[in-house]
Design an enzyme around this catalytic site. Structure first.
Site, PDB file in Angstrom:
ATOM      1  CG  ASP A 156      -5.569 -14.568 -28.041  1.00 29.27           C
ATOM      2  OD1 ASP A 156      -4.513 -14.933 -27.473  1.00 29.27           O
ATOM      3  OD2 ASP A 156      -6.246 -15.323 -28.753  1.00 29.27           O
ATOM      4  CG  HIS A 160       9.495  -3.387  -3.749  1.00 34.27           C
ATOM      5  ND1 HIS A 160       8.855  -2.284  -4.219  1.00 34.27           N
ATOM      6  CD2 HIS A 160       9.034  -3.591  -2.483  1.00 34.27           C
ATOM      7  CE1 HIS A 160       8.040  -1.814  -3.272  1.00 34.27           C
ATOM      8  NE2 HIS A 160       8.135  -2.597  -2.219  1.00 34.27           N
ATOM      9  CG  ASP A 166       6.688  -8.380   2.307  1.00 29.85           C
ATOM     10  OD1 ASP A 166       5.471  -8.633   2.474  1.00 29.85           O
ATOM     11  OD2 ASP A 166       7.134  -7.215   2.248  1.00 29.85           O
ATOM     12  CG  ASP A 207       2.066  -6.236   3.615  1.00 27.83           C
ATOM     13  OD1 ASP A 207       2.992  -7.020   3.382  1.00 27.83           O
ATOM     14  OD2 ASP A 207       2.149  -4.994   3.474  1.00 27.83           O
ATOM     15  CG  HIS A 259      11.388   0.173   4.432  1.00 29.30           C
ATOM     16  ND1 HIS A 259      10.501  -0.091   5.436  1.00 29.30           N
ATOM     17  CD2 HIS A 259      12.252  -0.881   4.421  1.00 29.30           C
ATOM     18  CE1 HIS A 259      10.799  -1.260   5.994  1.00 29.30           C
ATOM     19  NE2 HIS A 259      11.873  -1.751   5.412  1.00 29.30           N
ATOM     20  CG  HIS A 278       1.663   0.090   4.005  1.00 27.92           C
ATOM     21  ND1 HIS A 278       0.620  -0.791   3.820  1.00 27.92           N
ATOM     22  CD2 HIS A 278       2.792  -0.686   3.992  1.00 27.92           C
ATOM     23  CE1 HIS A 278       1.098  -2.017   3.675  1.00 27.92           C
ATOM     24  NE2 HIS A 278       2.412  -1.993   3.793  1.00 27.92           N
ATOM     25  CG  HIS A 337       1.255  -0.052  -0.398  1.00 23.56           C
ATOM     26  ND1 HIS A 337       2.272   0.076  -1.291  1.00 23.56           N
ATOM     27  CD2 HIS A 337       1.727  -0.903   0.564  1.00 23.56           C
ATOM     28  CE1 HIS A 337       3.324  -0.643  -0.900  1.00 23.56           C
ATOM     29  NE2 HIS A 337       3.001  -1.254   0.224  1.00 23.56           N
ATOM     30  CD  GLU A 372       5.921  -2.710   5.779  1.00 21.65           C
ATOM     31  OE1 GLU A 372       6.704  -3.332   5.059  1.00 21.65           O
ATOM     32  OE2 GLU A 372       4.792  -2.339   5.402  1.00 21.65           O
ATOM     33  CE1 TYR A 377      15.028  -5.220   4.553  1.00 24.59           C
ATOM     34  CE2 TYR A 377      15.063  -2.950   5.359  1.00 24.59           C
ATOM     35  CZ  TYR A 377      14.366  -4.110   5.104  1.00 24.59           C
ATOM     36  OH  TYR A 377      13.023  -4.180   5.389  1.00 24.59           O
ATOM     37  NE  ARG A 399       9.677  -6.068   4.559  1.00 25.68           N
ATOM     38  CZ  ARG A 399      10.445  -6.196   3.501  1.00 25.68           C
ATOM     39  NH1 ARG A 399      11.626  -5.601   3.463  1.00 25.68           N
ATOM     40  NH2 ARG A 399      10.067  -6.927   2.477  1.00 25.68           N
ATOM     41  CD  GLU A 450       4.567  -5.938   5.985  1.00 26.14           C
ATOM     42  OE1 GLU A 450       5.188  -6.687   5.196  1.00 26.14           O
ATOM     43  OE2 GLU A 450       3.920  -4.942   5.634  1.00 26.14           O
TER      44      GLU A 450
HETATM   45  N1  GLY Z   1       4.508  -6.112   0.692  1.00 29.97           N
HETATM   46  C1  GLY Z   1       4.518  -4.717   0.477  1.00 29.97           C
HETATM   47  C2  GLY Z   1       4.763  -3.982   1.705  1.00 29.97           C
HETATM   48  O1  GLY Z   1       5.192  -4.546   2.692  1.00 29.97           O
HETATM   49  O2  GLY Z   1       4.493  -2.804   1.794  1.00 29.97           O
HETATM   50 MN    MN Z   2       4.956  -6.591   3.083  1.00 31.05          MN
HETATM   51 MN    MN Z   3       3.680  -3.690   4.041  1.00 30.44          MN
END
Ligand code: GLY
Ligand code: MN
Ligand code: MN
Length: 431
Positions: free
Chosen positions: A33, A237, A254, A265, A344, A348, A355, A378, A382, A400, A402
């Site tokens: 619950d 991820h 991140d 982000d 990647h 976005h 996103h 970003e 890697y 990375r 970003e």
């Molecule tokens: N943190 C998700 C992205 O960078 O798209």
């Molecule tokens: Mn991110």
């Molecule tokens: Mn992002």
């Protein structure tokens, strides 16, 4: 309230004749619950600022007296003792600007009055099955009324398509909130750089980030923090886990807060001990160059594809320079030889959802950027721990970088420029 009212008016003007419905996000059980923390549906919040579950917004320009109607949980003392106060129907009118409000239990009964003899219904089918079911019953009831001169809507239009285009173009009020979100996230990343030291676990850094978000009143992070140390930085991820961060490793963070329903982000990668090794520095400088070149490409009329292409070119060039790739630059790009290292996309949309909504393509083509769009930039590199064809010194390095970027009249404003990024600034922030 005036901002929300202006948004509703803009949507109604764009809709023309018709009725639109926007249901709240459902409550979700976590286990037994215990519920997941509640977060309102972004579309409904964008139009109302109303954050309670079990609610529906109805917008109409075919009703004589009201254009905005909220169906909400009525005030109920027994429930409010357990769950806290509700706005109720009175609050929906007084505090959220509805022209009329009713208990949510009356939606089934009242919907035919609003939809009868209306031609166009604006509704996103198959998003919320409870509201779908009430609506479908209502449509069938109206169809049965044809001999009495009552008609059901003939056209059902996805209400989110236009709304999401509105959400893509940020208003001055939205940009102000996103600047605040960026400032809070900046403080969180600075704290992470300052406090990280060898021997700590990744989740301790997640706790430090959340500490700053909560201190500023943020309800939650915009998404679960990624805190990946050593080889975990190469898992795109990864979540903040329990790995111990070691001397000599990098950690990739991140993470961003959600502030008044707006996401930030940001990714930064820095040495756990505060000093980049030569190999880490070479990869880091390359990613930073790629990000600088990609941000320089952000301006009205540019496309996300062009921004990505710029990042890919800089990364591929740099991978040749340091010996991770060899061959003709254009051929390497054409054959996507960079993909084992950069797999990647670069950008976005960013807004209420991390996103964010809004079309990426128009008529099958990459859409041109416009002023007041917000996006991330970003790039990353890697290098897998098991990349056997790569010199050992590079393996297990993940970087990375970003930032969150607003398209301005002639270029870009980096909302998160205050988070250290050059080697010198990052090392200083770690000290
Ligand atoms: N943190 C998700 C992205 O960078 O798209
Ligand atoms: Mn991110
Ligand atoms: Mn992002």
């Amino acid at each position: 309230m005036s901002e929300f009212a202006a948004r509703r008016k803009r949507l109604l003007d764009a809709m023309g004749d018709g009725v639109a419905l926007f249901p709240s996000a459902p409550l979700a059980l976590r286990n037994q619950d215990v519920e997941h923390p509640y977060r309102q549906d972004s579309d409904l919040y964008y139009l109302t600022g109303f954050d309670e579950p079990e609610s529906v917004l109805l917008l109409t320009n075919q009703h004589e007296e009201h254009s905005a109607v909220l169906f909400v949980r009525p005030k109920k003392r027994e429930r409010e003792i357990w769950d806290g106060p509700r706005a109720g129907v009175e609050g929906a009118v007084e505090r959220f600007g509805a022209d009329a409000a009713f208990p949510i239990d009356e939606l089934r009964k009242r919907l035919p009055d609003y939809l009868g003899n209306v031609d166009r219904l604006h509704y996103r089918i198959a998003k919320d099955s409870d509201t779908d079911s009430i609506l479908f019953d209502c449509l069938n009831q109206l169809r049965r009324g044809s001999r009495r001169g009552v008609t059901a809507p003939e056209v059902i239009i996805d209400s989110s398509v236009h709304l999401h285009e509105m959400r893509l173009r940020k208003s001055p009020a939205e940009l102000a909130t996103m600047r605040e979100a960026a400032a809070i996230t900046e403080e969180a990343h600075l704290r992470a750089m300052r406090l990280t030291k060898p021997g700590m676990r990744e989740y301790e850094i997640d706790a430090e980030l959340i500490h700053i978000y909560r201190q500023h009143g943020c309800e939650r992070p915009a998404y679960e923090s990624i805190v990946g140390s050593g080889p975990n930085a190469t898992i795109l991820h990864y979540r903040a886990g329990n790995r111990i961060m070691n001397d000599g490793e990098l950690v990739l963070i991140d993470a961003g807060c959600e502030h008044e329903y707006y996401a930030s982000d940001v990714t930064r990668t820095f040495p756990v001990n505060g000093r980049f090794s030569d190999a880490q520095r070479a990869i880091y400088e390359l990613v930073l160059r790629a990000q600088d070149s990609a941000i320089a490409a952000v301006k009205p009329k540019a496309t996300l594809e062009e921004i990505h292409a710029q990042a890919v070119r800089t990364i591929t060039e740099g991978l040749v320079d340091i010996g991770l790739l060899s061959g003709d630059l254009d051929t390497l790009i054409e054959e996507k030889k960079y993909e084992p290292f950069y797999m990647h996309r670069t950008s976005h949309w960013l807004g209420m959802d991390v996103h964010d909504v809004g079309r990426y393509y128009l008529g099958g083509k990459h859409r041109p950027l416009e002023q007041d769009f917000v996006l991330t930039v970003e790039p990353g590199i890697y290098i897998a721990t098991d990349a056997e064809d790569v010199d050992e010194r590079w393996r297990g390095i993940g970087v990375r970088i970003e930032d969150d970027v607003v398209v301005t009249r002639s270029g870009a404003e980096v909302l998160t420029a205050g988070v250290p990024k050059t080697i010198a600034d990052v090392e200083a922030a770690c000290r």
